[in-house]
Design an enzyme around this catalytic site. Sequence first.
Site, short mmCIF file in Angstrom:
data_model
loop_
_atom_site.label_atom_id
_atom_site.label_comp_id
_atom_site.label_asym_id
_atom_site.label_seq_id
_atom_site.Cartn_x
_atom_site.Cartn_y
_atom_site.Cartn_z
N ASN A 45 -54.30 -94.92 -0.84
CA ASN A 45 -54.46 -95.49 -2.18
C ASN A 45 -54.58 -94.52 -3.61
OD1 ASN A 45 -54.07 -97.45 -0.41
ND2 ASN A 45 -55.36 -98.84 -1.05
N HIS A 138 -43.87 -91.19 0.26
CA HIS A 138 -44.65 -92.54 1.49
C HIS A 138 -43.45 -93.44 0.67
CE1 HIS A 138 -48.33 -93.37 3.67
NE2 HIS A 138 -48.13 -94.74 2.66
N GLU A 188 -43.74 -94.82 7.35
CA GLU A 188 -43.77 -95.22 8.29
C GLU A 188 -42.08 -95.94 7.76
OE1 GLU A 188 -47.09 -98.25 7.47
OE2 GLU A 188 -48.25 -96.93 8.63
N GLU A 323 -51.54 -91.82 10.66
CA GLU A 323 -52.79 -92.72 9.99
C GLU A 323 -53.41 -93.41 10.97
OE1 GLU A 323 -51.34 -95.05 7.60
OE2 GLU A 323 -50.07 -94.41 5.92
#
Length: 453
Positions: A45, A138, A188, A323
């Site tokens: 974050n 990301h 992802e 993760e």
Amino acid sequence: MNIKKLTLMAAGLLLVGNMEMSAQGLDRQATDVINEMAPGWNLGNTFEAVATWEGADFLNNKGGLKAETAWQGTKTTQALIDYVKSLGFKSIRIPCAWAFGHISDASTYEIDSEWMARVKEVVDYCINDGLYVVLNDHWDGGWLENHIKDSDAATIQKNKEILTALWTQIANAFIDYDEHLLFAGLNEPNAEDQAATDNLIQYNQTFVDAVRATGGNNAKRILVVQGPSTNIEHTCNYMAGKMPTDIVEGKLAIEVHYYNPWQFWGMEKDESWGKVFYYWGEGNHFEGSAHNANWGEEDEMRRQMLMMKTNFIDQGYPVVIGEFGANWRDLSSLPNESQEHHNASIKSHYRFFHELCKAMGSVVPMTWDVNYPNQEGTKGNMTIIDRNELSVFGVYALEGINEVYPRSSETSIAPIMISEKQSAGIYTLQGTRLTSAPTSPGIYIINGRKYVK
């Protein structure tokens, strides 16, 4: 000899040592390096955050440096990274946005120089502490990750052009860094079937080719490519045997994530189809509760990790669990539930997963951490470190990790020679002598040894 000269000599010795380590380290196989990276931690974050209320969007420069604290309020410092290391972590994953809010010239996809400099500053904090770093592209507004399945040839070609431009710049900016810095192409990528995975395979190859083309240390840098949706089942079913080609051998790793079962790690409220799981793992169920896990426990965790071992580790590709985590929940408002059993469940979940990874070998689990140091009730929270206070919030998760990877509060500082005058006091790493015991967290030199407060 004065302190300044001693400091310069020490710095010179360290520089020579680092140069030798760099030259040797870049020839090491990905398997060997990743075996040294566990346990890992995510600076979550933070640099992947998007200040959308300021108008940050794809291929513009409106995110700015303030994006770092858009989703959590603590600016990253050397003291924070020192603290992360003191808790026993050996590597840090830095999720990072580049195209979404940090592009100064859309026509050339030029990454904002101030943003690049700030990311480098934080990478350097980690390198200063001897930590490994995984730096990625990301979610980045989803410009590519949400469009992996788009199969129009022109769209794929355009995406490859942008991906190449981004990774060429990133790779060049970090070209002189040694094996402690790894690049990960995406995060992802949303691919749920073979057709979408076939597109992803092309993007993985584009990433590898772009980095290798920059030469220098990047010609041998360890690169991490992502499985479809970083889902273990999808990755083993659709991508086994389809890793990118590379100009060097043994320098590729595969990334998947482990958030499982959903009802334990992230589900916020009971649904018609199932209950939230407050209790997970052998010996941790609470008699009479409707919230005991009935799937996704140790056997399932073991089954999925064995799939990765068979399809990738045994084929020479180490695994980055980029993760991993589960929400710790405050059950004090639920009189018929057990906080004690839930705490034990969190500890067991983290411990057993890290035990599995350690037993498999060539796997680094990297815990997700969002820096929200509040319990958020039964909704839960996936935070281990309170970055503002430099304290541990997720006690049970960290206990589980440290039972597998014990931490040490003291490390050697040899071979730097400390004069008798220096050894009588306490010094910062910058050579400043303190007149009393340190009150701030950090790393200090006391009588020639390094201590973590």
